[in-house]
Design a protein around this motif. Structure first.
Motif, PDB file in Angstrom:
ATOM      1  N   LEU A   1      88.131  54.869  60.303  1.00 16.28           N
ATOM      2  CA  LEU A   1      89.385  55.093  59.597  1.00 16.28           C
ATOM      3  C   LEU A   1      89.206  54.612  58.166  1.00 16.28           C
ATOM      4  CD1 LEU A   1      92.394  55.930  60.131  1.00 16.28           C
ATOM      5  CD2 LEU A   1      92.845  53.498  60.428  1.00 16.28           C
ATOM      6  N   ARG A   2      89.543  55.454  57.202  1.00 12.16           N
ATOM      7  CA  ARG A   2      89.417  55.072  55.792  1.00 12.16           C
ATOM      8  C   ARG A   2      90.713  54.417  55.336  1.00 12.16           C
ATOM      9  NH1 ARG A   2      87.010  59.547  52.120  1.00 12.16           N
ATOM     10  NH2 ARG A   2      86.857  57.718  50.815  1.00 12.16           N
ATOM     11  N   ALA A   3      90.589  53.196  54.851  1.00  9.04           N
ATOM     12  CA  ALA A   3      91.733  52.446  54.338  1.00  9.04           C
ATOM     13  C   ALA A   3      91.298  51.734  53.062  1.00  9.04           C
ATOM     14  CB  ALA A   3      92.197  51.430  55.377  1.00  9.04           C
ATOM     15  N   PRO A   4      92.249  51.388  52.196  1.00  4.01           N
ATOM     16  CA  PRO A   4      91.879  50.622  50.997  1.00  4.01           C
ATOM     17  C   PRO A   4      91.116  49.353  51.401  1.00  4.01           C
ATOM     18  CG  PRO A   4      94.129  51.410  50.801  1.00  4.01           C
ATOM     19  CD  PRO A   4      93.678  51.715  52.211  1.00  4.01           C
ATOM     20  N   ALA A   5      90.210  48.921  50.557  1.00  3.17           N
ATOM     21  CA  ALA A   5      89.303  47.813  50.876  1.00  3.17           C
ATOM     22  C   ALA A   5      90.020  46.511  51.225  1.00  3.17           C
ATOM     23  CB  ALA A   5      88.342  47.575  49.712  1.00  3.17           C
ATOM     24  N   ARG A   6      91.200  46.289  50.669  1.00  4.00           N
ATOM     25  CA  ARG A   6      91.926  45.042  50.925  1.00  4.00           C
ATOM     26  C   ARG A   6      92.878  45.137  52.115  1.00  4.00           C
ATOM     27  NH1 ARG A   6      92.461  45.086  44.840  1.00  4.00           N
ATOM     28  NH2 ARG A   6      90.910  43.598  44.124  1.00  4.00           N
ATOM     29  N   MET A   7      92.790  46.203  52.870  1.00  3.23           N
ATOM     30  CA  MET A   7      93.616  46.377  54.066  1.00  3.23           C
ATOM     31  C   MET A   7      92.768  46.019  55.290  1.00  3.23           C
ATOM     32  SD  MET A   7      96.609  47.737  53.013  1.00  3.23           S
ATOM     33  CE  MET A   7      97.314  48.498  54.439  1.00  3.23           C
ATOM     34  N   THR A   8      93.333  45.252  56.190  1.00  2.87           N
ATOM     35  CA  THR A   8      92.657  44.899  57.437  1.00  2.87           C
ATOM     36  C   THR A   8      93.172  45.814  58.535  1.00  2.87           C
ATOM     37  OG1 THR A   8      92.477  42.592  56.757  1.00  2.87           O
ATOM     38  CG2 THR A   8      92.254  43.052  59.113  1.00  2.87           C
ATOM     39  N   VAL A   9      92.258  46.487  59.229  1.00  6.27           N
ATOM     40  CA  VAL A   9      92.622  47.412  60.304  1.00  6.27           C
ATOM     41  C   VAL A   9      92.290  46.759  61.643  1.00  6.27           C
ATOM     42  CG1 VAL A   9      92.172  49.673  61.335  1.00  6.27           C
ATOM     43  CG2 VAL A   9      92.197  49.415  58.833  1.00  6.27           C
ATOM     44  N   THR A  10      93.275  46.725  62.534  1.00 10.17           N
ATOM     45  CA  THR A  10      93.092  46.153  63.869  1.00 10.17           C
ATOM     46  C   THR A  10      93.482  47.185  64.923  1.00 10.17           C
ATOM     47  OG1 THR A  10      93.603  43.944  63.032  1.00 10.17           O
ATOM     48  CG2 THR A  10      93.745  44.274  65.417  1.00 10.17           C
ATOM     49  N   TRP A  11      92.530  47.508  65.793  1.00 10.68           N
ATOM     50  CA  TRP A  11      92.783  48.420  66.906  1.00 10.68           C
ATOM     51  C   TRP A  11      93.217  47.593  68.112  1.00 10.68           C
ATOM     52  CZ3 TRP A  11      92.436  53.711  66.486  1.00 10.68           C
ATOM     53  CH2 TRP A  11      91.827  54.211  65.336  1.00 10.68           C
ATOM     54  N   LEU A  12      94.288  48.006  68.766  1.00  9.99           N
ATOM     55  CA  LEU A  12      94.825  47.319  69.940  1.00  9.99           C
ATOM     56  C   LEU A  12      94.660  48.230  71.149  1.00  9.99           C
ATOM     57  CD1 LEU A  12      98.123  46.195  68.166  1.00  9.99           C
ATOM     58  CD2 LEU A  12      96.080  44.787  68.548  1.00  9.99           C
ATOM     59  N   ASP A  13      93.698  47.904  71.991  1.00  8.14           N
ATOM     60  CA  ASP A  13      93.357  48.693  73.180  1.00  8.14           C
ATOM     61  C   ASP A  13      94.248  48.229  74.340  1.00  8.14           C
ATOM     62  OD1 ASP A  13      92.223  49.689  75.528  1.00  8.14           O
ATOM     63  OD2 ASP A  13      90.173  49.150  74.975  1.00  8.14           O
ATOM     64  N   ARG A  14      95.246  49.079  74.712  1.00 11.86           N
ATOM     65  CA  ARG A  14      96.186  48.718  75.790  1.00 11.86           C
ATOM     66  C   ARG A  14      95.486  48.464  77.114  1.00 11.86           C
ATOM     67  NH1 ARG A  14      99.651  52.652  73.651  1.00 11.86           N
ATOM     68  NH2 ARG A  14      98.958  54.184  75.166  1.00 11.86           N
ATOM     69  N   SER A  15      94.404  49.166  77.390  1.00 14.56           N
ATOM     70  CA  SER A  15      93.741  49.028  78.696  1.00 14.56           C
ATOM     71  C   SER A  15      93.129  47.640  78.880  1.00 14.56           C
ATOM     72  CB  SER A  15      92.665  50.098  78.877  1.00 14.56           C
ATOM     73  OG  SER A  15      91.561  49.853  78.023  1.00 14.56           O
ATOM     74  N   ARG A  16      92.931  46.910  77.808  1.00 13.34           N
ATOM     75  CA  ARG A  16      92.343  45.572  77.868  1.00 13.34           C
ATOM     76  C   ARG A  16      93.380  44.463  77.689  1.00 13.34           C
ATOM     77  NH1 ARG A  16      86.675  45.383  77.079  1.00 13.34           N
ATOM     78  NH2 ARG A  16      85.818  47.464  76.834  1.00 13.34           N
ATOM     79  N   ARG A  17      94.661  44.829  77.685  1.00 12.02           N
ATOM     80  CA  ARG A  17      95.724  43.851  77.451  1.00 12.02           C
ATOM     81  C   ARG A  17      96.670  43.812  78.638  1.00 12.02           C
ATOM     82  NH1 ARG A  17      95.752  42.402  72.139  1.00 12.02           N
ATOM     83  NH2 ARG A  17      94.322  43.614  70.875  1.00 12.02           N
ATOM     84  N   ALA A  18      97.217  42.629  78.859  1.00 13.47           N
ATOM     85  CA  ALA A  18      98.190  42.453  79.935  1.00 13.47           C
ATOM     86  C   ALA A  18      99.589  42.742  79.409  1.00 13.47           C
ATOM     87  CB  ALA A  18      98.123  41.022  80.460  1.00 13.47           C
ATOM     88  N   GLY A  19     100.497  42.963  80.343  1.00  9.64           N
ATOM     89  CA  GLY A  19     101.899  43.170  79.979  1.00  9.64           C
ATOM     90  C   GLY A  19     102.570  41.848  79.675  1.00  9.64           C
ATOM     91  N   ALA A  20     103.842  41.773  79.939  1.00  9.07           N
ATOM     92  CA  ALA A  20     104.612  40.563  79.647  1.00  9.07           C
ATOM     93  C   ALA A  20     103.993  39.358  80.357  1.00  9.07           C
ATOM     94  CB  ALA A  20     106.054  40.748  80.093  1.00  9.07           C
ATOM     95  N   PRO A  21     103.967  38.205  79.670  1.00 11.68           N
ATOM     96  CA  PRO A  21     103.403  36.991  80.284  1.00 11.68           C
ATOM     97  C   PRO A  21     104.080  36.674  81.618  1.00 11.68           C
ATOM     98  CG  PRO A  21     103.845  36.627  77.953  1.00 11.68           C
ATOM     99  CD  PRO A  21     104.440  37.960  78.313  1.00 11.68           C
TER     100      PRO A  21
END
Length: 156
Positions: A62-82
């Protein structure tokens, strides 16, 4: 003469150049909108991009300006509500990520005033994020941009 709104390498490197931070969210249904938004940002843009996707197969360059931090959040690796055994629901990872980011980055009123928010994800996560930012962090609804089809009370 250089105007205040002009963006080029020289202006962006100047210590006097006013910078606003950006908070941008997206999900698998809004990747094209995200790419379109990112190419319209000035090269000196700063901020954070959170992208929630169903699994890692959706993650790509993904192309973004150099000072932008890109974070991908993979739902399959995350739990639901605590405390539950549920899987991460659509919009849940985005809401948690933005809430954590806002707690660190919007702790001063001036920070909220200098933040532009673009929420491109699905309705549930977007509505939760709008509520969180406007109620807990006093972000002006006019600085939050959401898809018009959601009918959320934000300025266009």
């Amino acid at each position: 003469m250089i105007t205040q709104n002009e963006h080029n390498e020289t202006v962006c490197r100047s210590s006097r150049h006013t910078r606003v931070q950006h908070l941008i969210t997206a999900d698998e249904s809004s990747l094209v909108d995200l790419e379109t938004l990112l190419v319209t940002l000035p090269i000196c843009s700063t901020g954070r991009v959170f992208i929630e996707v169903p699994d890692e197969s959706w993650i790509g360059p993904l192309r973004a300006p150099a000072r932008m931090t890109v974070t991908w959040l993979d739902r399959s690796r995350r739990a639901g509500a605590p405390g539950t055994a549920r899987s991460c629901a659509p919009g849940e990872a985005l809401t948690r990520a933005v809430t954590g980011w806002a707690g660190e980055m919007l702790c001063e009123a001036e920070a909220a005033a200098h933040t532009r928010v673009f929420l491109l994800g699905g309705y549930l996560g977007t509505a939760d994020i709008v509520d969180e930012l406007t109620s807990a962090y006093d972000v002006d609804a006019a600085s939050i941009h959401t898809p018009e089809r959601f009918g959320l009370a934000t300025a266009r």
